[in-house]
Design a protein around this motif. Structure first.
Motif, mmCIF file in Angstrom:
data_model
loop_
_atom_site.group_PDB
_atom_site.id
_atom_site.type_symbol
_atom_site.label_atom_id
_atom_site.label_comp_id
_atom_site.label_asym_id
_atom_site.label_seq_id
_atom_site.Cartn_x
_atom_site.Cartn_y
_atom_site.Cartn_z
ATOM 1 N N UNK A 63 23.293 -3.050 46.756
ATOM 2 C CA UNK A 63 23.832 -3.314 48.085
ATOM 3 C C UNK A 63 25.076 -2.460 48.268
ATOM 4 N N UNK A 64 25.180 -1.822 49.426
ATOM 5 C CA UNK A 64 26.294 -0.926 49.709
ATOM 6 C C UNK A 64 27.408 -1.646 50.447
ATOM 7 N N UNK A 65 28.546 -0.986 50.520
ATOM 8 C CA UNK A 65 29.714 -1.577 51.158
ATOM 9 C C UNK A 65 29.512 -1.896 52.623
ATOM 10 N N UNK A 66 28.588 -1.192 53.277
ATOM 11 C CA UNK A 66 28.333 -1.464 54.697
ATOM 12 C C UNK A 66 27.246 -2.515 54.893
ATOM 13 N N UNK A 67 26.828 -3.152 53.785
ATOM 14 C CA UNK A 67 25.836 -4.216 53.866
ATOM 15 C C UNK A 67 24.401 -3.767 53.737
ATOM 16 N N UNK A 68 24.153 -2.466 53.708
ATOM 17 C CA UNK A 68 22.782 -1.968 53.574
ATOM 18 C C UNK A 68 22.257 -2.261 52.171
ATOM 19 N N UNK B 232 31.840 9.506 47.300
ATOM 20 C CA UNK B 232 32.646 10.570 47.877
ATOM 21 C C UNK B 232 31.945 11.195 49.080
ATOM 22 N N UNK B 233 32.682 12.028 49.794
ATOM 23 C CA UNK B 233 32.128 12.665 50.979
ATOM 24 C C UNK B 233 31.494 14.013 50.689
ATOM 25 N N UNK B 234 31.586 14.473 49.432
ATOM 26 C CA UNK B 234 31.014 15.759 49.066
ATOM 27 C C UNK B 234 30.297 15.699 47.736
ATOM 28 N N UNK B 235 29.394 16.629 47.517
ATOM 29 C CA UNK B 235 28.665 16.732 46.251
ATOM 30 C C UNK B 235 29.586 17.305 45.181
ATOM 31 N N UNK C 41 19.711 12.256 50.277
ATOM 32 C CA UNK C 41 21.115 12.138 49.864
ATOM 33 C C UNK C 41 21.898 11.332 50.881
ATOM 34 N N UNK C 42 22.702 10.382 50.388
ATOM 35 C CA UNK C 42 23.638 9.636 51.232
ATOM 36 C C UNK C 42 25.023 9.733 50.607
ATOM 37 N N UNK C 43 25.936 10.364 51.319
ATOM 38 C CA UNK C 43 27.319 10.452 50.868
ATOM 39 C C UNK C 43 28.151 9.356 51.522
ATOM 40 N N UNK C 44 29.379 9.163 51.004
ATOM 41 C CA UNK C 44 30.279 8.102 51.481
ATOM 42 C C UNK C 44 29.570 6.747 51.455
ATOM 43 N N UNK C 45 28.807 6.522 50.401
ATOM 44 C CA UNK C 45 28.045 5.279 50.231
ATOM 45 C C UNK C 45 28.512 4.599 48.953
ATOM 46 N N UNK C 46 29.195 3.482 49.081
ATOM 47 C CA UNK C 46 29.779 2.792 47.930
ATOM 48 C C UNK C 46 28.916 1.616 47.507
ATOM 49 N N UNK C 47 28.523 1.602 46.233
ATOM 50 C CA UNK C 47 27.756 0.485 45.685
ATOM 51 C C UNK C 47 28.707 -0.671 45.394
ATOM 52 N N UNK C 48 28.415 -1.844 45.961
ATOM 53 C CA UNK C 48 29.258 -3.020 45.709
ATOM 54 C C UNK C 48 28.570 -4.037 44.806
ATOM 55 N N UNK C 49 27.244 -3.958 44.677
ATOM 56 C CA UNK C 49 26.553 -4.886 43.778
ATOM 57 C C UNK C 49 25.169 -4.362 43.448
ATOM 58 N N UNK C 50 24.656 -4.819 42.303
ATOM 59 C CA UNK C 50 23.276 -4.564 41.917
ATOM 60 C C UNK C 50 22.453 -5.798 42.267
#
Length: 434
Positions: free
Chosen positions: A214-219, A40-43, A194-203
């Motif tokens: 790994x996050x949705x943006x490839x990081x 999400x974009x907020x805490x 803290x990193x917001x708007x960060x979606x986990x896509x895989x472990x």
């Protein structure tokens, strides 16, 4: 893949709700390098924001009651606990007391035994005591809980409830989201990132050990320990990699509605309000500011629960059925209540275990930990749960089984068995949501 220093951490926490933020604070204060992620974009934008924010000390078992009592001392000293200066806007704990009606279903006796075992103060009230303190309630017996479509629901009552339990120290936090923000800001002061708007896509794995995500943006992020505290999304995240394979406890995602109902004219809830646990009508409610009630379900009727499979797909509007059911039940307890025409309230998705106890544990994979099944019951304990999760993670990283050694509360030095919160426990049949 080469991972930069900024994408490495000691403990990675997935979820910036009240539990994830509390864990971040406890770990950062103990000197750990902590990074918190949230989709999400907020805490506190998930199920934390849909919490009723009730701070109660009654429970179905002594350990849960003691944990809540320890946390209560933190809520009473919130600014000091956070190390916040006078300029910071803080969530406010409002003490209003809790009254648990004795409906004859055994819960009041169970709660009394639990609080006695935990050394938590409470009073046993007679019908006369209850009526004297809260004359605007009708303490007739209306139950057992029935559908409002059942003719028996409207029958004139002939008996009164015999009494109840009262805990004067209980209350609520009117802005649960702000409480999560407060915890996260304190964690950041202690060094957490803290990193917001960060979606986990895989472990990511090395053998049978989780070493990052790994996050949705490839990081790609690397960590010695990953704690998933993502509320209703936790099960989906870890089930996809087989991390729930040895769980003996099932979790469920429950759509929860909290209804906002104006109080009768002339009733000042800032002075006369209470958190009422009403198993007779399957509702519980607390004051909302000084002029309204926030009403929810006790969860005692299975036919009134809505289970959700996909945590991203559920109706977020107050339903006509829930509105009618809860306002009419509230009106039975408060005869002077007017039924408003405009539906107002909060709808959220709660993550809960089948026995209503949370899971604070490692998984079958080294390095992967969970704090799950906390929604709707554990907001009150969050400040102490952060320390408990720190203990679980540190103990396991040091090669020891956390369930074989007691966790000691930093507030009271009470000893707690974390086996009660294990993923491997048999479901406890004596638990209720309370």
């Amino acid at each position: 893949m080469d991972v930069g220093l900024e994408n490495r951490t000691e403990v990675l926490i997935v979820g910036a709700g009240v539990i994830g933020a509390s864990a971040a604070l406890a770990l950062a204060k103990s000197g750990h390098d902590v990074l918190v992620l949230d989709r999400n974009s907020g805490i506190g934008d998930g199920s934390t924001g849909a919490s009723a924010g009730v701070i109660r000390v009654h429970a179905s078992d002594a350990q849960s009651s003691a944990l809540a009592d320890d946390a209560l001392s933190v809520w009473n000293n919130w600014r000091e606990f956070l190390g916040a200066d006078e300029s910071e806007d803080l969530a406010r704990f409002v003490r209003c007391g809790s009254l648990i009606l004795d409906t004859g279903n055994g819960f009041a006796d169970q709660a009394a035994a639990a609080m006695s075992g935990a050394g938590v103060a409470f009073d046993k009230w007679t019908l006369a005591d209850m009526s004297g303190h809260f004359p605007y309630f009708d303490f007739h017996r209306f139950g057992p809980p029935r559908s409002v479509d059942d003719e028996a629901f409207w029958a004139e009552p002939t008996e009164f409830l015999r009494g109840g339990l009262y805990t004067s120290q209980s209350g609520y936090v009117g802005d649960p989201t702000l409480a999560a923000v407060n915890l996260m800001r304190a964690a950041q002061r202690a060094g957490a990132r803290l990193r917001l708007s960060a979606t986990v896509v895989s472990f990511d794995f090395e053998g049978d050990r989780v070493v990052g995500v790994t996050l949705g943006d490839g990081i790609t992020l690397r960590a010695e320990a990953v704690l998933v505290a993502a509320g209703p999304h936790t099960d989906r995240l870890i089930r996809g990699i087989g991390a729930t394979a040895d769980f003996r406890i099932r979790t469920r995602r429950i759509r929860e509605e909290l209804i906002h109902v104006p109080a009768p004219s002339g009733l000042d809830l800032a002075l006369q309000g209470v958190h009422l646990v009403d198993g007779d009508l399957n509702i519980n409610f607390r004051p909302e500011r000084g002029d309204a009630f926030l009403v929810g379900s006790n969860g005692d009727r299975a036919d009134e629960q809505t289970f959700i499979q996909d945590p991203d797909v559920f109706n977020q509007l107050v339903s006509a059925d829930a509105w009618e059911r809860m306002t009419l039940r509230l009106a039975r307890r408060i005869p002077d209540l007017g039924i408003p025409r405009v539906r107002m309230g909060v709808v959220g998705l709660y993550d809960a275990a089948e026995d209503w106890l949370p899971i604070y544990d490692r998984t079958c994979y080294d390095g992967l930990f969970v704090a799950m099944a906390t929604s709707g019951t554990q907001f009150k304990t969050a400040p102490i749960v952060g320390e408990l999760l720190r203990y679980v993670i540190e103990t396991e990283l040091n090669g020891r089984d956390h369930t074989t050694e007691p966790f000691r509360s930093p507030v009271s030095d009470r000893a707690y068995s974390t086996a009660q919160f294990s993923r491997l426990r048999a479901p406890r049949e004596d638990q209720s949501r309370g």
